[in-house]
Design a protein around this motif. Structure first.
Motif, PDB file in Angstrom:
ATOM      1  N   UNK A  60       0.803  -1.218   0.000  1.00  0.00           N
ATOM      2  CA  UNK A  60       0.000   0.000   0.000  1.00  0.00           C
ATOM      3  C   UNK A  60       0.833   1.263   0.000  1.00  0.00           C
ATOM      4  N   UNK A  61       0.190   2.379   0.340  1.00  0.00           N
ATOM      5  CA  UNK A  61       0.862   3.672   0.375  1.00  0.00           C
ATOM      6  C   UNK A  61       0.654   4.351   1.707  1.00  0.00           C
ATOM      7  N   UNK A  62       0.656   5.672   1.671  1.00  0.00           N
ATOM      8  CA  UNK A  62       0.485   6.443   2.902  1.00  0.00           C
ATOM      9  C   UNK A  62      -0.924   6.247   3.453  1.00  0.00           C
ATOM     10  N   UNK A  63      -1.033   6.218   4.778  1.00  0.00           N
ATOM     11  CA  UNK A  63      -2.323   6.059   5.424  1.00  0.00           C
ATOM     12  C   UNK A  63      -3.094   7.362   5.494  1.00  0.00           C
ATOM     13  N   UNK A  64      -4.374   7.319   5.885  1.00  0.00           N
ATOM     14  CA  UNK A  64      -5.222   8.522   5.914  1.00  0.00           C
ATOM     15  C   UNK A  64      -4.647   9.656   6.751  1.00  0.00           C
ATOM     16  N   UNK A  65      -4.075   9.337   7.916  1.00  0.00           N
ATOM     17  CA  UNK A  65      -3.559  10.409   8.772  1.00  0.00           C
ATOM     18  C   UNK A  65      -2.406  11.149   8.120  1.00  0.00           C
ATOM     19  N   UNK A  66      -1.660  10.466   7.245  1.00  0.00           N
ATOM     20  CA  UNK A  66      -0.535  11.107   6.560  1.00  0.00           C
ATOM     21  C   UNK A  66      -0.984  12.010   5.429  1.00  0.00           C
TER      22      UNK A  66
END
Length: 251
Positions: free
Chosen positions: A216-222
């Motif tokens: 995956x990639x960056x999470x929502x908080x990021x």
């Protein structure tokens, strides 16, 4: 004539040289892998970092034998290899556990509870910093930054993220590792052993089914700041610096 320190039995802390070599079959396999790694670079010495990971994939840490191997393959001195191996904290200097549990104790994680997590894990596991449980499964260490401040406090296991931890959740995590139960990172690829992780870091493909797709990639908080900059509608509340409740859009 005065006796030298060695003659007086005073240990000087010097390594025993030359370091032993890998067994013949291990050496042959590592040389084949090393040839593939070195071929990626126009200058062979640039392959040193992945080769150190390759040695960790074999032994779980960078031993004197691993340093000798890297030096011989790349035409370097053991001093040059040692200087690099001891500079980066991702290279272990002594045998460690199957699972490297790193607790961030840098500013934000510490304020959010990282220090408490680290202290409770030390007591719970009965080990200190950079020490391994007697069964060889878990090595505990404090890390200055896991580069995931938006998920503080963060624990990493073999460089996979376990976000928004508490002392209780961190203790449950290490208990699962000790018991051999399957654990899943908050985000990223499925967990594997430290040696398996080291081989991936050496640049060899993760051949586990679905592992690459799961990264995956960056999470929502990021991504909240990026979404605000793009003018996208707010989805979650944030707190104004003065304590006034507002939304991502500033409404």
């Amino acid at each position: 004539m005065t006796a030298s320190p060695q003659n007086r039995g005073v240990p000087l802390g010097m390594p025993q040289l030359p370091a032993p070599d890998f067994p013949a079959e291990v050496r042959a396999r590592l040389e084949a892998d090393a040839k593939e790694v070195v071929a990626r670079y126009p200058d062979s010495r640039s392959a040193l970092l992945p080769l150190l990971h390759l040695c960790q994939a074999q032994e779980g840490y960078v031993s004197k034998t691993g340093i000798r191997f890297c030096a011989e393959v790349l035409g370097l001195t053991t001093a040059e290899v040692t200087a690099v191996a001891t500079f980066y904290t991702m290279y272990r200097r002594r045998p460690s556990g199957d699972y490297q549990v790193g607790v961030c104790t840098n500013t934000l994680c510490a304020v959010m509870g990282g220090d408490a997590i680290f202290e409770e894990l030390k007591e719970h596991l009965g080990v200190g910093n950079n020490e391994t449980t007697p069964d060889g499964k878990v090595t505990l260490e404090h890390i200055e930054c896991n580069a995931a401040c938006d998920y503080a406090p963060v624990v990493m296991v073999n460089w996979e993220f376990f976000d928004n931890q508490t002392p209780d959740s961190a203790k449950a995590l290490v208990d699962d590792l000790l018991a051999g139960r399957e654990v899943s990172p908050t985000r990223g690829a499925p967990l594997c052993t430290y040696k398996e992780t080291a081989r991936i870091l050496a640049g060899f493909p993760d051949e586990r089914a679905g592992a690459v797709e799961a990264t995956g990639g960056a999470g929502p908080a990021s991504l909240i700041g990026l979404r605000i900059a793009r003018g996208e509608p707010p989805h979650t509340p944030i707190v104004h610096p003065r304590g006034e409740s507002t939304t991502e859009g500033g409404e």
